[in-house]
Write a protein that holds these residues in place. Structure first.
Motif, PDB file in Angstrom:
ATOM      1  N   MET A   1      -7.368  -6.158  -8.137  1.00  0.00           N
ATOM      2  CA  MET A   1      -8.021  -4.917  -7.713  1.00  0.00           C
ATOM      3  C   MET A   1      -7.103  -4.110  -6.810  1.00  0.00           C
ATOM      4  SD  MET A   1     -10.705  -3.081  -7.967  1.00  0.00           S
ATOM      5  CE  MET A   1     -11.616  -1.777  -7.160  1.00  0.00           C
ATOM      6  N   THR A   2      -6.430  -4.830  -5.885  1.00  0.00           N
ATOM      7  CA  THR A   2      -5.529  -4.150  -4.957  1.00  0.00           C
ATOM      8  C   THR A   2      -4.397  -3.466  -5.705  1.00  0.00           C
ATOM      9  OG1 THR A   2      -6.019  -5.778  -3.253  1.00  0.00           O
ATOM     10  CG2 THR A   2      -4.047  -4.440  -2.948  1.00  0.00           C
ATOM     11  N   ASN A   3      -3.857  -4.134  -6.748  1.00  0.00           N
ATOM     12  CA  ASN A   3      -2.777  -3.536  -7.536  1.00  0.00           C
ATOM     13  C   ASN A   3      -3.242  -2.274  -8.232  1.00  0.00           C
ATOM     14  OD1 ASN A   3      -0.945  -5.496  -6.809  1.00  0.00           O
ATOM     15  ND2 ASN A   3      -1.389  -6.813  -8.572  1.00  0.00           N
ATOM     16  N   ASP A   4      -4.488  -2.276  -8.730  1.00  0.00           N
ATOM     17  CA  ASP A   4      -5.040  -1.082  -9.391  1.00  0.00           C
ATOM     18  C   ASP A   4      -5.147   0.070  -8.401  1.00  0.00           C
ATOM     19  OD1 ASP A   4      -5.238  -2.463 -11.747  1.00  0.00           O
ATOM     20  OD2 ASP A   4      -7.356  -2.984 -11.479  1.00  0.00           O
ATOM     21  N   ILE A   5      -5.616  -0.234  -7.177  1.00  0.00           N
ATOM     22  CA  ILE A   5      -5.735   0.804  -6.149  1.00  0.00           C
ATOM     23  C   ILE A   5      -4.360   1.369  -5.812  1.00  0.00           C
ATOM     24  CG2 ILE A   5      -6.305   1.202  -3.720  1.00  0.00           C
ATOM     25  CD1 ILE A   5      -8.584  -0.792  -4.039  1.00  0.00           C
ATOM     26  N   THR A   6      -3.391   0.466  -5.638  1.00  0.00           N
ATOM     27  CA  THR A   6      -2.034   0.911  -5.316  1.00  0.00           C
ATOM     28  C   THR A   6      -1.477   1.804  -6.419  1.00  0.00           C
ATOM     29  OG1 THR A   6      -1.651  -1.138  -4.091  1.00  0.00           O
ATOM     30  CG2 THR A   6       0.292   0.135  -4.726  1.00  0.00           C
ATOM     31  N   LYS A   7      -1.735   1.430  -7.684  1.00  0.00           N
ATOM     32  CA  LYS A   7      -1.236   2.220  -8.813  1.00  0.00           C
ATOM     33  C   LYS A   7      -1.847   3.611  -8.813  1.00  0.00           C
ATOM     34  CE  LYS A   7      -0.790   2.078 -13.856  1.00  0.00           C
ATOM     35  NZ  LYS A   7      -1.100   1.312 -15.088  1.00  0.00           N
ATOM     36  N   ILE A   8      -3.166   3.687  -8.586  1.00  0.00           N
ATOM     37  CA  ILE A   8      -3.846   4.988  -8.563  1.00  0.00           C
ATOM     38  C   ILE A   8      -3.342   5.843  -7.400  1.00  0.00           C
ATOM     39  CG2 ILE A   8      -6.092   6.100  -8.210  1.00  0.00           C
ATOM     40  CD1 ILE A   8      -7.351   3.676  -9.643  1.00  0.00           C
ATOM     41  N   GLU A   9      -3.196   5.201  -6.245  1.00  0.00           N
ATOM     42  CA  GLU A   9      -2.743   5.948  -5.074  1.00  0.00           C
ATOM     43  C   GLU A   9      -1.289   6.399  -5.234  1.00  0.00           C
ATOM     44  OE1 GLU A   9      -4.368   7.227  -2.853  1.00  0.00           O
ATOM     45  OE2 GLU A   9      -6.191   6.068  -2.463  1.00  0.00           O
TER      46      GLU A   9
ATOM     47  N   PRO B   1       4.276  11.925   3.212  1.00  0.00           N
ATOM     48  CA  PRO B   1       3.353  13.066   3.258  1.00  0.00           C
ATOM     49  C   PRO B   1       2.081  12.801   4.047  1.00  0.00           C
ATOM     50  CG  PRO B   1       4.110  12.654   1.019  1.00  0.00           C
ATOM     51  CD  PRO B   1       4.543  11.492   1.847  1.00  0.00           C
ATOM     52  N   TYR B   2       1.589  11.566   4.012  1.00  0.00           N
ATOM     53  CA  TYR B   2       0.343  11.250   4.714  1.00  0.00           C
ATOM     54  C   TYR B   2       0.314   9.763   5.042  1.00  0.00           C
ATOM     55  CZ  TYR B   2      -0.763  10.397  -0.236  1.00  0.00           C
ATOM     56  OH  TYR B   2      -0.725   9.987  -1.543  1.00  0.00           O
ATOM     57  N   PHE B   3      -0.649   9.380   5.867  1.00  0.00           N
ATOM     58  CA  PHE B   3      -0.764   7.976   6.261  1.00  0.00           C
ATOM     59  C   PHE B   3      -2.187   7.454   6.141  1.00  0.00           C
ATOM     60  CE2 PHE B   3      -0.778  10.693  10.038  1.00  0.00           C
ATOM     61  CZ  PHE B   3      -2.031  10.409  10.573  1.00  0.00           C
ATOM     62  N   ALA B   4      -3.139   8.330   5.801  1.00  0.00           N
ATOM     63  CA  ALA B   4      -4.531   7.889   5.718  1.00  0.00           C
ATOM     64  C   ALA B   4      -5.315   8.735   4.727  1.00  0.00           C
ATOM     65  CB  ALA B   4      -5.193   7.950   7.091  1.00  0.00           C
TER      66      ALA B   4
ATOM     67  N   PHE C   1      -2.200   3.780   4.702  1.00  0.00           N
ATOM     68  CA  PHE C   1      -1.011   3.573   3.863  1.00  0.00           C
ATOM     69  C   PHE C   1       0.219   3.350   4.724  1.00  0.00           C
ATOM     70  CE2 PHE C   1      -3.829   6.709   1.900  1.00  0.00           C
ATOM     71  CZ  PHE C   1      -4.053   6.180   0.636  1.00  0.00           C
ATOM     72  N   GLU C   2       1.095   2.552   4.191  1.00  0.00           N
ATOM     73  CA  GLU C   2       2.471   2.508   4.684  1.00  0.00           C
ATOM     74  C   GLU C   2       3.342   3.029   3.552  1.00  0.00           C
ATOM     75  OE1 GLU C   2       3.944  -0.762   7.195  1.00  0.00           O
ATOM     76  OE2 GLU C   2       2.023  -1.731   6.773  1.00  0.00           O
ATOM     77  N   ILE C   3       4.004   4.141   3.817  1.00  0.00           N
ATOM     78  CA  ILE C   3       4.799   4.820   2.791  1.00  0.00           C
ATOM     79  C   ILE C   3       6.226   4.972   3.290  1.00  0.00           C
ATOM     80  CG2 ILE C   3       5.096   6.982   1.508  1.00  0.00           C
ATOM     81  CD1 ILE C   3       2.061   7.385   1.719  1.00  0.00           C
ATOM     82  N   ALA C   4       7.175   4.706   2.454  1.00  0.00           N
ATOM     83  CA  ALA C   4       8.586   4.906   2.787  1.00  0.00           C
ATOM     84  C   ALA C   4       9.317   5.424   1.565  1.00  0.00           C
ATOM     85  CB  ALA C   4       9.216   3.602   3.277  1.00  0.00           C
ATOM     86  N   ASP C   5      10.038   6.531   1.754  1.00  0.00           N
ATOM     87  CA  ASP C   5      10.853   7.116   0.676  1.00  0.00           C
ATOM     88  C   ASP C   5      10.037   7.360  -0.587  1.00  0.00           C
ATOM     89  OD1 ASP C   5      13.110   7.046   2.329  1.00  0.00           O
ATOM     90  OD2 ASP C   5      13.525   4.972   1.750  1.00  0.00           O
ATOM     91  N   GLY C   6       8.808   7.829  -0.437  1.00  0.00           N
ATOM     92  CA  GLY C   6       7.995   8.198  -1.584  1.00  0.00           C
ATOM     93  C   GLY C   6       7.349   7.040  -2.308  1.00  0.00           C
ATOM     94  N   VAL C   7       7.380   5.855  -1.705  1.00  0.00           N
ATOM     95  CA  VAL C   7       6.793   4.679  -2.343  1.00  0.00           C
ATOM     96  C   VAL C   7       5.752   4.070  -1.409  1.00  0.00           C
ATOM     97  CG1 VAL C   7       7.230   2.369  -3.255  1.00  0.00           C
ATOM     98  CG2 VAL C   7       8.896   4.199  -3.640  1.00  0.00           C
ATOM     99  N   ILE C   8       4.585   3.744  -1.970  1.00  0.00           N
ATOM    100  CA  ILE C   8       3.546   3.095  -1.175  1.00  0.00           C
ATOM    101  C   ILE C   8       3.884   1.614  -1.039  1.00  0.00           C
ATOM    102  CG2 ILE C   8       1.116   2.445  -1.094  1.00  0.00           C
ATOM    103  CD1 ILE C   8       0.437   5.024  -2.511  1.00  0.00           C
ATOM    104  N   LEU C   9       4.092   1.197   0.202  1.00  0.00           N
ATOM    105  CA  LEU C   9       4.418  -0.201   0.462  1.00  0.00           C
ATOM    106  C   LEU C   9       3.156  -1.040   0.639  1.00  0.00           C
ATOM    107  CD1 LEU C   9       7.318   0.316   3.049  1.00  0.00           C
ATOM    108  CD2 LEU C   9       7.482   0.094   0.563  1.00  0.00           C
ATOM    109  N   THR C  10       2.178  -0.482   1.331  1.00  0.00           N
ATOM    110  CA  THR C  10       0.943  -1.206   1.621  1.00  0.00           C
ATOM    111  C   THR C  10      -0.241  -0.260   1.574  1.00  0.00           C
ATOM    112  OG1 THR C  10       2.200  -2.596   3.155  1.00  0.00           O
ATOM    113  CG2 THR C  10      -0.199  -2.763   3.256  1.00  0.00           C
ATOM    114  N   VAL C  11      -1.332  -0.737   1.020  1.00  0.00           N
ATOM    115  CA  VAL C  11      -2.607  -0.019   1.042  1.00  0.00           C
ATOM    116  C   VAL C  11      -3.656  -0.980   1.565  1.00  0.00           C
ATOM    117  CG1 VAL C  11      -4.373   1.173  -0.290  1.00  0.00           C
ATOM    118  CG2 VAL C  11      -1.995   1.362  -0.978  1.00  0.00           C
TER     119      VAL C  11
END
Length: 762
Positions: free
Chosen positions: A1-9, A96-99, A170-180
């Motif tokens: 489920m977490t992977n699906d959320i990360t993919k959508i985000e 771009p954002y963190f939440a 979110f934790e985002i670095a260089d345009g990639v979501i690291l953690t949701v």
């Protein structure tokens, strides 16, 4: 489920990044056009014709120059705005954002679920669709203020309610979501833990992504005339207040500028430490200074006591009692009472000289000053005296023209000087040589009297030094010394010390505040009316008198005071009554107090240890970030320190060696440098804090934080009595990840109250 959320985000993030790239390209083109237009406008100066042949030509030239200046100013504004927009977009590009929050707004009749993303700045397309909301926007407060469910939030049109269904971080670095991760809290502990586990830096970082609920109350308060923030070391007081400045500049955009916000900080090193927070948030820095710098600016010809002098010279019992008296509101009231009495008599003046002679004696000035009605205020009386003196000065031009010095000056004029003074001979024809000579003499006398006129207009005929000393002599008649456990003889000694200081053109910081307040009252100065928000950091080291003086000096400002009474280095026990004094200075109806009890800087082990040093640590709550227990090492301090530095270098930890005094810091530096120490020594408050290990006295370390802290020579000599407890706590609480206490001999008795289970000893 977490992977699906990360993919959508990630898909959503990619869309936002694509839109950002498009806008960045457009913004880049706008900069080029703006620069081109500015270059063209600058070429327009070639078309401006300068003519001075007659009055109409002068007017025409002035109009052309003014029009060209306006064109240039507009083009420069366009260019600056384009550059600012580009910089903001580039900053958003990396993260771009963190939440994200999903909610149903009570004002939305359709009850549709709304989704917004929160970042450092707003970003919308040309159709007005917002991809990112500024963290300072009213709706963004939902993210910080509570968990899931219904929550109230303040908007410019009043209180609104929202039903929060989702909070995602979110934790985002260089345009990639690291953690949701989804959370029911304002900021999840994991996000905060990751932020707190990072290494220290020479620059304070923004806390926008980890603002806590209590901090958000500080940031968004716009109603209080006084916001009093009390918090333990490392509770995020200063960080929250810097975000508050950014919020206020956003909230009152167009009404105030950063130049109308002033921060009084503990020292210049701290100013340097925090000076990148606001620019990182897209705002210009506010005015930053220390109280010492402010006093020094107001008294450029007097040497004001430095932090080092204040700390190392005011530790004896008499100095503590004198600080209690000189820093009291009773003293503030006494200064005002004394100043008002000057309307009846006793004002000190000094002679005004001209050509080596007394032009106006102090007795003559005094007669004029007291010739006006009793209902004149001090400022009115002074202004009337100035006008009377200026009138008398003008009336003495004729008599001075006839004196030998003026006639000799006329005779010694060169041909070039005559041409400059007489101008066009066709327009200045005199009936006789006598009249021409008189005209020249009049010009010479007026010019010579220029310094006299300036002294009168600036009120320099008032003698502030004598007034200050007169007041100090009268203090026993104005204040009951018994209330401050002082004897008349002790005050006499203090008076003589202040008199000698003034003779040497220097003043203690306590005396400086008294001197300036008396000076302002006598001269009718009502302070800087442009400042709208004033912040005082480490307020526990201010006296009530100094705070009252700041309130007088910035009468239109709303105050935010922040500090920790457990870190009162300079005011010692007097800080305990500070809150009571503050309550007398501000309207209780417009005062708000916020207490921050949780400390985030240090690991739980360090916080538990430092809190145990205090006589009352019940109000301090440690954030659950685990680490090493503090270590207390006795014997061979220098050798142990060198071993520790080598170990910390391998672990890439920055170490601060904190001494009690500047002299100790210098000696430690000299000892370490022999073995190749590569760190920095800081003993002056105007030094820069640069990367690497540092040796620094405790009174300059306030507000700073370091990976590892070594408390140097924590023995009974340096930390001998309860008065040193706050300093020891302040020094030890600078540590984020590692704390080491060193002593060649026994440890300070102040450590006896610390449970042995809270530290390791070797």
């Amino acid at each position: 489920m977490t992977n699906d959320i990360t993919k959508i985000e990630q898909q959503h993030l990619d869309l936002v990044l694509k839109k950002l790239d498009q806008r960045i390209a457009q913004s880049s083109e706008r900069i080029k056009r703006a620069q081109s237009n500015l270059d063209e406008a600058e070429k327009g100066w070639k078309d401006v014709r300068v003519k001075f042949s007659d009055f109409n030509s002068i007017v025409e030239t002035g109009a052309s120059v003014h029009a060209q200046q306006q064109v240039l100013a507009q083009k420069e504004r366009d260019q600056n705005q384009a550059q600012q927009q580009f910089d903001k977009l580039k900053k958003l590009k990396g993260r771009p954002y963190f939440a994200r929050i999903d909610f149903i707004d009570s004002s939305n009749r359709s009850s549709e679920l709304e989704t917004i993303y929160i970042g450092l700045a707003s970003f919308a397309d040309e159709q007005g669709h917002f991809y990112v909301y500024d963290w300072r926007a009213p709706i963004s407060s939902i993210y910080y203020d509570g968990g899931l469910g219904k929550i109230d939030y303040q908007t410019p049109s009043g209180l609104q309610q929202a039903d929060v269904k989702l909070k995602r971080q979110f934790e985002i670095a260089d345009g990639v979501i690291l953690t949701v991760f989804d959370t029911e809290e304002a900021v999840g502990d994991q996000l905060l833990l990751d932020a707190l586990s990072s290494d220290s830096s020479t620059k304070m970082k923004s806390i926008v992504t980890t603002i806590q609920r209590e901090q958000n109350k500080i940031i968004r308060d716009t109603d209080s005339d006084l916001l009093f923030v009390q918090g333990a070391a490392g509770s995020g007081k200063t960080a929250a207040v810097l975000q508050r400045v950014a919020y206020l500049l956003y909230r009152f955009r167009g009404k105030i500028t950063s130049g109308q916000v002033i921060l009084f900080s503990p020292n210049q090193i701290f100013n340097d430490y925090v000076n990148e927070v606001l620019p990182d948030l897209g705002e210009n820095n506010m005015i930053q200074m220390t109280f010492y710098q402010y006093a020094n600016y107001r008294l450029p010809k007097i040497s004001v006591q430095t932090l080092a002098d204040r700390f190392e010279e005011e530790n004896d019992p008499l100095s503590v009692k004198l600080t209690d008296l000189k820093g009291s509101l009773a003293m503030f009231a006494a200064v005002k009472k004394f100043a008002l009495s000057m309307g009846k008599g006793g004002m000190s003046f000094r002679d005004i000289h001209f050509q080596g002679q007394t032009f106006f004696s102090k007795e003559d000035i005094s007669k004029i000053y007291y010739s006006f009605n009793d209902n004149y205020s001090l400022s009115q009386r002074l202004e009337a005296t100035k006008q009377a003196l200026l009138k008398k000065t003008s009336g003495r031009i004729s008599s001075e023209m006839k004196k030998d010095w003026a006639q000799t000056a006329v005779e010694n004029l060169t041909g070039e000087q005559l041409e400059l003074m007489l101008g066009d001979p066709d327009k200045h024809q005199f009936e006789s040589e006598k009249k021409e000579r008189n005209d020249l003499a009049k010009q010479i006398v007026k010019k010579a009297l220029g310094p006299v006129v300036r002294r009168i207009r600036r009120g320099i005929f008032v003698n502030p030094n004598q007034l200050f000393l007169s007041f100090m002599r009268q203090v026993p008649d104005l204040i009951d010394l018994d209330d401050f456990s002082l004897k008349t003889q002790e005050w006499q000694e203090a008076y003589l010390r202040s008199k000698q200081d003034l003779s040497d053109q220097k003043l203690s910081l306590n005396d400086t505040a008294i001197y300036l307040y008396l000076f302002d009252l006598i001269n009718g100065h009502h302070g800087d009316l442009s400042i709208r928000f004033l912040f005082v950091d480490e307020v526990q080291d201010y006296t009530p008198f100094q705070l009252a003086f700041l309130k007088y000096s910035f009468p239109k400002a709303r105050f935010t005071l922040l500090g920790d009474l457990n870190q009162a280095i300079f005011t010692r026990n007097n800080a305990r009554g500070l809150q009571q004094a503050v309550s007398r200075l501000f309207d209780p109806e417009k005062t708000r107090t916020i207490k921050l009890t949780k400390t985030y800087r240090s690991t739980k082990q360090i916080t538990d240890f430092t809190s145990a040093l205090l006589s009352d640590s019940n109000s301090i709550e440690a954030f659950d970030r685990q680490g090493q227990k503090p270590v207390m090492l006795r014997g061979d301090s220098l050798g142990r320190l060198e071993d520790l530095l080598e170990k910390n270098h391998q672990e890439k930890l920055t170490t601060a060696m904190i001494t009690k005094t500047a002299a100790q810091a210098q000696k430690l530096f000299d000892d370490l440098i022999k073995d190749g120490f590569k760190g920095n020594l800081i003993t002056l408050e105007n030094q820069r804090l640069i990367a690497g290990d540092v040796i620094i006295p405790g009174y300059l370390a306030k507000g700073l934080e370091f990976d590892a802290v070594v408390v140097w020579q924590a023995d009974p000599v340096n930390y001998r009595d309860p008065a040193d407890r706050d300093l020891l706590y302040t020094v030890a609480s600078r540590a984020m990840h590692q704390l080491t206490i060193l002593s060649d001999d026994d440890f300070s008795p102040l450590f006896k109250r610390v449970d042995h289970n809270l530290y390791l000893s070797r």
